[in-house]
Design a protein around this motif. Structure first.
Motif, PDB file in Angstrom:
ATOM      1  N   GLU A 271     -13.083   3.588   4.417  1.00 30.30           N
ATOM      2  CA  GLU A 271     -13.191   3.146   5.813  1.00 30.30           C
ATOM      3  C   GLU A 271     -12.352   1.903   6.100  1.00 30.30           C
ATOM      4  O   GLU A 271     -12.289   1.446   7.244  1.00 30.30           O
ATOM      5  CB  GLU A 271     -14.655   2.899   6.179  1.00 30.30           C
ATOM      6  N   ILE A 272     -11.691   1.360   5.083  1.00 31.32           N
ATOM      7  CA  ILE A 272     -10.866   0.169   5.285  1.00 31.32           C
ATOM      8  C   ILE A 272      -9.628   0.530   6.106  1.00 31.32           C
ATOM      9  O   ILE A 272      -8.952   1.517   5.817  1.00 31.32           O
ATOM     10  CB  ILE A 272     -10.409  -0.425   3.932  1.00 31.32           C
ATOM     11  N   GLN A 273      -9.341  -0.259   7.131  1.00 28.93           N
ATOM     12  CA  GLN A 273      -8.095  -0.100   7.878  1.00 28.93           C
ATOM     13  C   GLN A 273      -7.008  -0.879   7.154  1.00 28.93           C
ATOM     14  O   GLN A 273      -7.050  -2.106   7.115  1.00 28.93           O
ATOM     15  CB  GLN A 273      -8.246  -0.619   9.316  1.00 28.93           C
ATOM     16  N   PRO A 274      -6.034  -0.185   6.548  1.00 28.59           N
ATOM     17  CA  PRO A 274      -5.022  -0.890   5.751  1.00 28.59           C
ATOM     18  C   PRO A 274      -4.201  -1.865   6.581  1.00 28.59           C
ATOM     19  O   PRO A 274      -3.852  -1.580   7.732  1.00 28.59           O
ATOM     20  CB  PRO A 274      -4.126   0.246   5.214  1.00 28.59           C
ATOM     21  N   GLN A 275      -3.894  -3.008   5.981  1.00 23.01           N
ATOM     22  CA  GLN A 275      -3.071  -4.031   6.633  1.00 23.01           C
ATOM     23  C   GLN A 275      -1.664  -4.097   6.058  1.00 23.01           C
ATOM     24  O   GLN A 275      -0.786  -4.720   6.635  1.00 23.01           O
ATOM     25  CB  GLN A 275      -3.747  -5.401   6.493  1.00 23.01           C
ATOM     26  N   GLY A 276      -1.464  -3.463   4.898  1.00 26.81           N
ATOM     27  CA  GLY A 276      -0.152  -3.489   4.261  1.00 26.81           C
ATOM     28  C   GLY A 276      -0.024  -2.337   3.292  1.00 26.81           C
ATOM     29  O   GLY A 276      -1.016  -1.821   2.763  1.00 26.81           O
ATOM     30  N   LEU A 277       1.218  -1.927   3.044  1.00 24.80           N
ATOM     31  CA  LEU A 277       1.484  -0.780   2.183  1.00 24.80           C
ATOM     32  C   LEU A 277       1.057  -1.034   0.739  1.00 24.80           C
ATOM     33  O   LEU A 277       0.678  -0.118   0.019  1.00 24.80           O
ATOM     34  CB  LEU A 277       2.981  -0.447   2.252  1.00 24.80           C
ATOM     35  N   HIS A 278       1.110  -2.299   0.319  1.00 23.24           N
ATOM     36  CA  HIS A 278       0.783  -2.641  -1.067  1.00 23.24           C
ATOM     37  C   HIS A 278      -0.477  -3.509  -1.152  1.00 23.24           C
ATOM     38  O   HIS A 278      -0.650  -4.276  -2.098  1.00 23.24           O
ATOM     39  CB  HIS A 278       1.969  -3.337  -1.725  1.00 23.24           C
ATOM     40  N   GLN A 279      -1.342  -3.369  -0.154  1.00 25.46           N
ATOM     41  CA  GLN A 279      -2.604  -4.117  -0.105  1.00 25.46           C
ATOM     42  C   GLN A 279      -3.459  -3.828  -1.334  1.00 25.46           C
ATOM     43  O   GLN A 279      -3.511  -2.709  -1.822  1.00 25.46           O
ATOM     44  CB  GLN A 279      -3.363  -3.716   1.161  1.00 25.46           C
ATOM     45  N   ARG A 280      -4.129  -4.861  -1.845  1.00 26.74           N
ATOM     46  CA  ARG A 280      -4.999  -4.719  -3.014  1.00 26.74           C
ATOM     47  C   ARG A 280      -6.454  -4.898  -2.604  1.00 26.74           C
ATOM     48  O   ARG A 280      -6.758  -5.665  -1.684  1.00 26.74           O
ATOM     49  CB  ARG A 280      -4.646  -5.768  -4.077  1.00 26.74           C
ATOM     50  N   VAL A 281      -7.345  -4.215  -3.316  1.00 27.60           N
ATOM     51  CA  VAL A 281      -8.780  -4.304  -3.032  1.00 27.60           C
ATOM     52  C   VAL A 281      -9.576  -4.247  -4.343  1.00 27.60           C
ATOM     53  O   VAL A 281      -9.086  -3.708  -5.333  1.00 27.60           O
ATOM     54  CB  VAL A 281      -9.257  -3.146  -2.114  1.00 27.60           C
ATOM     55  N   PRO A 282     -10.803  -4.790  -4.344  1.00 29.64           N
ATOM     56  CA  PRO A 282     -11.700  -4.544  -5.486  1.00 29.64           C
ATOM     57  C   PRO A 282     -12.124  -3.077  -5.469  1.00 29.64           C
ATOM     58  O   PRO A 282     -12.141  -2.445  -4.403  1.00 29.64           O
ATOM     59  CB  PRO A 282     -12.903  -5.458  -5.196  1.00 29.64           C
ATOM     60  N   VAL A 283     -12.468  -2.526  -6.623  1.00 30.09           N
ATOM     61  CA  VAL A 283     -12.851  -1.110  -6.704  1.00 30.09           C
ATOM     62  C   VAL A 283     -14.120  -0.947  -7.541  1.00 30.09           C
ATOM     63  O   VAL A 283     -14.174  -1.392  -8.689  1.00 30.09           O
ATOM     64  CB  VAL A 283     -11.713  -0.260  -7.320  1.00 30.09           C
ATOM     65  N   PHE A 284     -15.134  -0.317  -6.934  1.00 27.16           N
ATOM     66  CA  PHE A 284     -16.350   0.105  -7.615  1.00 27.16           C
ATOM     67  C   PHE A 284     -16.467   1.607  -7.347  1.00 27.16           C
ATOM     68  O   PHE A 284     -16.614   2.001  -6.191  1.00 27.16           O
ATOM     69  CB  PHE A 284     -17.609  -0.552  -7.012  1.00 27.16           C
ATOM     70  N   LEU A 285     -16.430   2.438  -8.370  1.00 29.54           N
ATOM     71  CA  LEU A 285     -16.546   3.872  -8.100  1.00 29.54           C
ATOM     72  C   LEU A 285     -17.191   4.620  -9.256  1.00 29.54           C
ATOM     73  O   LEU A 285     -17.192   4.158 -10.394  1.00 29.54           O
ATOM     74  CB  LEU A 285     -15.188   4.488  -7.747  1.00 29.54           C
ATOM     75  N   GLY A 286     -17.776   5.772  -8.921  1.00 28.28           N
ATOM     76  CA  GLY A 286     -18.377   6.620  -9.938  1.00 28.28           C
ATOM     77  C   GLY A 286     -19.757   7.097  -9.538  1.00 28.28           C
ATOM     78  O   GLY A 286     -20.022   7.356  -8.352  1.00 28.28           O
TER      79      GLY A 286
END
Length: 338
Positions: A303-318
């Protein structure tokens, strides 16, 4: 039962109305390119592909020779088929337009050509991650802003693992399916249909060397896992960490588990470690389609609206339950601060 090839599966998906001819061709082309990358990877030192390329990518990271080779293979394969409007790679600062001599399609392709490439020289599984978006109507020359679509708009996502077997894991938003490359006939064959990730797990993947840099809610969550049966969670957990996102996520897709790359003091200014468009969004799409969950620790990744092509984010998944617990701790901590 008669084996089902990737081509046959794509025809079935077209007949079901899940994809159109152009998207089907795009996936065929990406799969074919990944077979070439698998060949280069499998040759190892014999192919002269190990070691650094002597250049940095747009992230300022040293490129491996296979990073550069894999990127070129994917760009070349997707240039002429008429199924793409443009593509973007983690290795390049700007999108790559389709050359004027070729017809253009209605799709945008984003890819990490060789995820986990620091593991190449030590012969640990690496992979390719990709995401497909629709090019906005009326856009003849796609620019960066046309790629900046939330993960919920993805038409397809997948990854290929180059390991003991070469595996393609794919979703069009109607479940997750795995294909194994039959090297003797050169085709991807359906090996698992409608994969489901167990909601509960006793296995987690995280880089523990960063522990001292984590935020308090992450310290709390991992502390509880490490306390095991004697702690508040009341059971023992095992830790796994390959340091190749594709390999770690594929383990989760295969038998459950959780993968974390949380925010920490070292990467706070960058917003996270992993790239939203090339890694987090496609993996989140796959994991959610398999019944798992994917957040930044605070919000749903897709649901994040990207602000840049190489934007970085924390990731929790599984596995859903563990992702929800870790995310809840972060939201609680934010509420206490507010």
């Amino acid at each position: 039962m008669k084996p089902i090839s990737l081509i046959q599966f794509l025809i079935e998906e077209r007949r079901a109305g899940h994809i159109n001819n152009e998207l089907s061709l795009l996936i065929e082309v990406v799969a074919r390119a990944c077979k070439r990358i698998a060949v280069a990877t499998n040759k190892g030192a014999l192919g002269g592909v190990l070691g650094n390329a002597g250049s940095d990518n747009v992230q300022g990271e040293a490129q491996k020779k296979l990073d550069v080779i894999s990127n070129e293979i994917l760009l070349e394969a997707n240039a002429w088929g008429g199924h793409l409007a443009a593509c973007a790679s983690e290795e390049m600062e700007d999108p790559q337009p389709i050359p004027d001599m070729y017809p253009k399609g209605n799709h945008l392709l984003l890819f990490d050509p060789l995820d986990g490439s620091s593991n190449i020289d030590v012969n640990i599984s690496v992979g390719t991650i990709f995401s497909v978006l629709r090019c906005p109507d009326g856009v003849a020359e796609p620019k960066i802003e046309h790629f900046l679509q939330a993960g919920t708009t993805q038409l397809a996502a997948g990854y290929v693992v180059y390991g003991p077997a070469t595996l393609l894991v794919l979703t069009f938003g109607h479940g997750v399916h795995e294909f194994t490359l039959d090297r003797e006939v050169g085709s991807f064959i359906l090996s698992r249909r409608d994969i489901r990730i167990p909601e509960e797990t006793g296995e987690f993947a995280i880089n523990m060397s960063n522990q001292r840099h984590w935020e308090a809610p992450m310290q709390r969550y991992i502390g509880e896992l490490l306390a095991g049966k004697d702690g508040p969670r009341g059971k023992d957990y095992n830790m796994r960490w390959v340091a190749s996102m594709v390999a770690d996520v594929h383990r989760i897709v295969t038998r459950g588990g959780v993968f974390f790359y949380p925010l920490d003091a070292k990467i706070m200014a960058k917003g996270g470690k992993l790239r939203l468009m090339y890694e987090a969004n496609p993996m989140a799409f796959i994991v959610e389609q398999a019944g798992g969950a994917a957040t930044t620790g605070r919000e749903r990744i897709m649901e994040i609206q990207p602000q840049g092509l190489h934007q970085r984010v924390p990731v929790f998944l599984g596995s859903r339950h563990e992702v929800e617990v870790a995310t809840h701790y972060h939201q609680l901590a934010d509420g206490a601060k507010a």
